[in-house]
Write a protein that holds these residues in place. Structure first.
Motif, PDB file in Angstrom:
ATOM      1  N   ALA A   1       0.822  -1.211   0.000  1.00 37.11           N
ATOM      2  CA  ALA A   1       0.000   0.000   0.000  1.00 37.11           C
ATOM      3  C   ALA A   1       0.856   1.261   0.000  1.00 37.11           C
ATOM      4  CB  ALA A   1      -0.929  -0.009   1.210  1.00 37.11           C
ATOM      5  N   GLN A   2       1.917   1.240   0.782  1.00 36.31           N
ATOM      6  CA  GLN A   2       2.802   2.402   0.836  1.00 36.31           C
ATOM      7  C   GLN A   2       3.457   2.658  -0.523  1.00 36.31           C
ATOM      8  OE1 GLN A   2       6.131   2.026   3.531  1.00 36.31           O
ATOM      9  NE2 GLN A   2       6.346   4.246   3.742  1.00 36.31           N
ATOM     10  N   ALA A   3       3.861   1.590  -1.182  1.00 41.25           N
ATOM     11  CA  ALA A   3       4.526   1.736  -2.479  1.00 41.25           C
ATOM     12  C   ALA A   3       3.592   2.293  -3.545  1.00 41.25           C
ATOM     13  CB  ALA A   3       5.093   0.388  -2.923  1.00 41.25           C
ATOM     14  N   HIS A   4       2.291   2.037  -3.392  1.00 38.28           N
ATOM     15  CA  HIS A   4       1.319   2.472  -4.407  1.00 38.28           C
ATOM     16  C   HIS A   4       0.423   3.603  -3.911  1.00 38.28           C
ATOM     17  CE1 HIS A   4       2.040  -0.783  -7.391  1.00 38.28           C
ATOM     18  NE2 HIS A   4       2.490  -1.420  -6.328  1.00 38.28           N
ATOM     19  N   HIS A   5       0.763   4.194  -2.781  1.00 40.22           N
ATOM     20  CA  HIS A   5       0.024   5.332  -2.231  1.00 40.22           C
ATOM     21  C   HIS A   5      -1.455   5.009  -2.018  1.00 40.22           C
ATOM     22  CE1 HIS A   5       3.663   7.591  -3.031  1.00 40.22           C
ATOM     23  NE2 HIS A   5       3.621   7.202  -4.299  1.00 40.22           N
ATOM     24  N   VAL A   6      -1.693   3.839  -1.456  1.00 38.83           N
ATOM     25  CA  VAL A   6      -3.050   3.383  -1.139  1.00 38.83           C
ATOM     26  C   VAL A   6      -3.255   3.453   0.370  1.00 38.83           C
ATOM     27  CG1 VAL A   6      -4.595   1.374  -1.140  1.00 38.83           C
ATOM     28  CG2 VAL A   6      -3.224   1.912  -3.161  1.00 38.83           C
ATOM     29  N   GLY A   7      -4.387   3.985   0.794  1.00 36.62           N
ATOM     30  CA  GLY A   7      -4.667   4.086   2.216  1.00 36.62           C
ATOM     31  C   GLY A   7      -4.960   2.723   2.830  1.00 36.62           C
ATOM     32  N   VAL A   8      -4.550   2.543   4.077  1.00 36.63           N
ATOM     33  CA  VAL A   8      -4.859   1.327   4.827  1.00 36.63           C
ATOM     34  C   VAL A   8      -5.760   1.712   5.996  1.00 36.63           C
ATOM     35  CG1 VAL A   8      -3.948  -0.604   6.174  1.00 36.63           C
ATOM     36  CG2 VAL A   8      -2.670   0.264   4.198  1.00 36.63           C
ATOM     37  N   MET A   9      -6.948   1.121   6.039  1.00 37.02           N
ATOM     38  CA  MET A   9      -7.927   1.430   7.079  1.00 37.02           C
ATOM     39  C   MET A   9      -8.411   0.122   7.712  1.00 37.02           C
ATOM     40  SD  MET A   9     -11.406   3.747   6.802  1.00 37.02           S
ATOM     41  CE  MET A   9     -10.526   5.310   6.857  1.00 37.02           C
ATOM     42  N   PRO A  10      -7.687  -0.379   8.720  1.00 32.51           N
ATOM     43  CA  PRO A  10      -8.077  -1.651   9.338  1.00 32.51           C
ATOM     44  C   PRO A  10      -9.425  -1.560  10.048  1.00 32.51           C
ATOM     45  CG  PRO A  10      -5.845  -1.003   9.951  1.00 32.51           C
ATOM     46  CD  PRO A  10      -6.472   0.175   9.310  1.00 32.51           C
ATOM     47  N   LEU A  11     -10.086  -2.706  10.102  1.00 28.23           N
ATOM     48  CA  LEU A  11     -11.353  -2.814  10.826  1.00 28.23           C
ATOM     49  C   LEU A  11     -11.098  -3.237  12.263  1.00 28.23           C
ATOM     50  CD1 LEU A  11     -12.323  -2.830   7.872  1.00 28.23           C
ATOM     51  CD2 LEU A  11     -14.006  -4.562   8.515  1.00 28.23           C
ATOM     52  N   ILE A  12     -11.936  -2.746  13.176  1.00 30.12           N
ATOM     53  CA  ILE A  12     -11.969  -3.257  14.534  1.00 30.12           C
ATOM     54  C   ILE A  12     -13.397  -3.724  14.807  1.00 30.12           C
ATOM     55  CG2 ILE A  12     -12.351  -0.940  15.516  1.00 30.12           C
ATOM     56  CD1 ILE A  12     -10.837  -2.003  18.035  1.00 30.12           C
ATOM     57  N   ALA A  13     -13.513  -4.912  15.428  1.00 29.83           N
ATOM     58  CA  ALA A  13     -14.834  -5.524  15.619  1.00 29.83           C
ATOM     59  C   ALA A  13     -14.931  -6.163  16.994  1.00 29.83           C
ATOM     60  CB  ALA A  13     -15.074  -6.583  14.534  1.00 29.83           C
ATOM     61  N   ASN A  14     -16.164  -6.422  17.402  1.00 36.87           N
ATOM     62  CA  ASN A  14     -16.422  -7.236  18.581  1.00 36.87           C
ATOM     63  C   ASN A  14     -16.373  -8.697  18.142  1.00 36.87           C
ATOM     64  OD1 ASN A  14     -18.763  -6.380  17.094  1.00 36.87           O
ATOM     65  ND2 ASN A  14     -20.099  -7.227  18.667  1.00 36.87           N
ATOM     66  N   PRO A  15     -15.455  -9.500  18.662  1.00 37.64           N
ATOM     67  CA  PRO A  15     -15.271 -10.877  18.188  1.00 37.64           C
ATOM     68  C   PRO A  15     -16.568 -11.678  18.234  1.00 37.64           C
ATOM     69  CG  PRO A  15     -13.549 -10.261  19.743  1.00 37.64           C
ATOM     70  CD  PRO A  15     -14.568  -9.167  19.774  1.00 37.64           C
ATOM     71  N   GLY A  16     -16.863 -12.343  17.103  1.00 34.79           N
ATOM     72  CA  GLY A  16     -18.097 -13.117  17.026  1.00 34.79           C
ATOM     73  C   GLY A  16     -19.341 -12.255  17.081  1.00 34.79           C
ATOM     74  N   PHE A  17     -19.157 -10.946  16.925  1.00 29.97           N
ATOM     75  CA  PHE A  17     -20.266  -9.984  17.049  1.00 29.97           C
ATOM     76  C   PHE A  17     -21.031 -10.220  18.345  1.00 29.97           C
ATOM     77  CE2 PHE A  17     -20.106 -10.028  12.187  1.00 29.97           C
ATOM     78  CZ  PHE A  17     -19.181  -8.985  12.160  1.00 29.97           C
ATOM     79  N   ASP A  18     -20.264 -10.358  19.437  1.00 29.94           N
ATOM     80  CA  ASP A  18     -20.799 -10.627  20.776  1.00 29.94           C
ATOM     81  C   ASP A  18     -21.489  -9.375  21.311  1.00 29.94           C
ATOM     82  OD1 ASP A  18     -21.101 -10.963  23.593  1.00 29.94           O
ATOM     83  OD2 ASP A  18     -19.461 -12.405  23.639  1.00 29.94           O
ATOM     84  N   GLN A  19     -22.808  -9.443  21.454  1.00 27.87           N
ATOM     85  CA  GLN A  19     -23.584  -8.277  21.877  1.00 27.87           C
ATOM     86  C   GLN A  19     -23.353  -7.911  23.337  1.00 27.87           C
ATOM     87  OE1 GLN A  19     -28.207  -7.871  22.449  1.00 27.87           O
ATOM     88  NE2 GLN A  19     -27.756  -7.524  20.272  1.00 27.87           N
ATOM     89  N   GLU A  20     -23.329  -8.899  24.193  1.00 20.63           N
ATOM     90  CA  GLU A  20     -23.151  -8.638  25.630  1.00 20.63           C
ATOM     91  C   GLU A  20     -21.780  -8.026  25.911  1.00 20.63           C
ATOM     92  OE1 GLU A  20     -23.264 -10.987  29.953  1.00 20.63           O
ATOM     93  OE2 GLU A  20     -23.747 -12.051  28.086  1.00 20.63           O
ATOM     94  N   MET A  21     -20.748  -8.555  25.261  1.00 19.78           N
ATOM     95  CA  MET A  21     -19.410  -8.004  25.432  1.00 19.78           C
ATOM     96  C   MET A  21     -19.356  -6.552  24.972  1.00 19.78           C
ATOM     97  SD  MET A  21     -16.396  -6.947  24.070  1.00 19.78           S
ATOM     98  CE  MET A  21     -16.545  -7.414  22.356  1.00 19.78           C
ATOM     99  N   LEU A  22     -19.971  -6.278  23.835  1.00 21.98           N
ATOM    100  CA  LEU A  22     -19.981  -4.925  23.298  1.00 21.98           C
ATOM    101  C   LEU A  22     -20.671  -3.973  24.258  1.00 21.98           C
ATOM    102  CD1 LEU A  22     -19.422  -2.894  21.066  1.00 21.98           C
ATOM    103  CD2 LEU A  22     -21.489  -3.698  19.889  1.00 21.98           C
ATOM    104  N   HIS A  23     -21.782  -4.393  24.829  1.00 21.04           N
ATOM    105  CA  HIS A  23     -22.503  -3.555  25.795  1.00 21.04           C
ATOM    106  C   HIS A  23     -21.607  -3.192  26.979  1.00 21.04           C
ATOM    107  CE1 HIS A  23     -25.632  -2.090  28.501  1.00 21.04           C
ATOM    108  NE2 HIS A  23     -25.205  -2.964  29.405  1.00 21.04           N
TER     109      HIS A  23
END
Length: 347
Positions: A75-97
């Motif tokens: 990405a750096q060599a081709h001037h492309v942005g890097v935007m990593p994702l952050i998530a709640n593992p397994g889309f765990d609702q209780e943990m997120l709350h």
């Protein structure tokens, strides 16, 4: 006199800058698979932002994960942005709350994200928290706003992936009520648009393993989602989610202890794999003009299976919606599963 007027018009035209349409932003999601990496390497020059699924967080605000260093170098060599994702593992609702209501946990997570952006030179971060209960709507907006302020202070971007929602009303059945409560209504679109840089609406998974077979993203449904989101989000802050994987519906058997359960199920297929399956069963592929997608059905042991395809033609139809609605761009799920002809289209 007429000659002077014509000459003057020509001079004005020659010195007036031509107003061109703003370039469409091409965001492509990346997953840890050889096909995804191969596609990234081959087509990096047609990508504006690569968004790897990279980071997770727990209820204490502890963040972990990483981005493949090959992606960073490319990405750096081709001037492309890097935007990593952050998530709640397994889309765990209780943990997120628990995370959202804990001031110290949120601060810990935010500090980690800012630190990772500085350490690796990311262009920013995208939130991909899902299975968000509507009772956590305000708390989620607060967390997002706090994160946006911290990232913006460091010169980084913040975006958010939001589950599709075609209207304000939950829907006609209990399934839609469940979707509304747990997957859709937890996002305050206006607040998220004001705090962050853009929203990627996940206009795919119209039909899933929980539903009957159908398009991954039929055109009328996609347009309804766009119209609803534009009531709350400026067009320059809205990126249209476009799927490139095809979907296969079939029957699976679950063996749980001494019980044998069979049920309808679906899973995604890379485009070439979907074509291969249709060929194997000598299945006719039919174009659904009203939905803007092709599909096929075939018999396997007396039961019918279905494939709804995504290909270059379906991609082009959705790209037309991006242009028609003057959106920021598109967010493709996911690199490595696409019809190769998509890249010719984007050229």
């Amino acid at each position: 006199m007429r000659a002077h007027v014509i000459l003057l018009s020509m001079l004005i035209a020659a010195t007036t800058p031509v107003l061109s349409q703003k370039k469409i932003e091409h965001l492509f999601y990346y997953y840890d698979h050889p096909d995804s990496y191969r596609s990234l390497v081959e087509h990096i020059d047609q990508i504006s932002i690569v968004a790897p699924g990279a980071y997770s967080v727990d209820e204490d605000g502890v963040v972990w994960g990483s981005v493949d260093p090959r992606i960073l170098k490319l990405a750096q060599a081709h001037h492309v942005g890097v935007m990593p994702l952050i998530a709640n593992p397994g889309f765990d609702q209780e943990m997120l709350h628990k995370l959202l209501i804990n001031d110290e946990a949120r601060r810990r997570a935010i500090n980690s994200l800012v630190g990772e952006c500085k350490r690796y030179g990311y262009s920013g971060i995208q939130f991909d928290f899902e299975n968000l209960n509507f009772n956590d709507r305000d708390a989620y907006s607060q967390f997002y706003t706090e994160t946006a302020k911290a990232l913006h202070k460091g010169g980084f971007l913040l975006s958010v992936a939001v589950v599709h929602r075609p209207e304000e009303y939950p829907g006609p059945t209990k399934y839609f009520k469940w979707m509304h409560t747990n997957w859709r209504a937890g996002y305050d679109l206006k607040a998220l648009a004001q705090a962050g840089d853009f929203i990627s609406v996940m206009t795919y998974s119209q039909h899933t393993r929980r539903t009957p077979p159908g398009p991954n993203a039929g055109l009328p449904w996609v347009q309804k989602n766009i119209e609803y989101f534009l009531r709350h989000v400026p067009s320059e802050k809205l990126s249209l989610g476009i799927p490139v994987a095809s979907m296969h519906w079939y029957t699976i058997q679950d063996d749980e202890l001494y019980h044998v359960n069979a049920r309808s199920w679906s899973s995604s297929l890379a485009y070439n794999d979907a074509l291969g399956m249709a060929e194997r069963y000598d299945a006719e592929i039919v174009w659904l003009e009203d939905q803007g997608v092709p599909y096929t059905m075939f018999e396997n042991g007396g039961l019918f299976e279905y494939i709804f395809f995504e290909n270059a033609k379906t991609f082009e139809r959705k790209l037309e919606l991006v242009k028609k609605n003057r959106l920021r761009g598109f967010s493709v799920w996911v690199l490595g599963r696409e019809d190769p002809a998509v890249w010719e289209l984007l050229k």
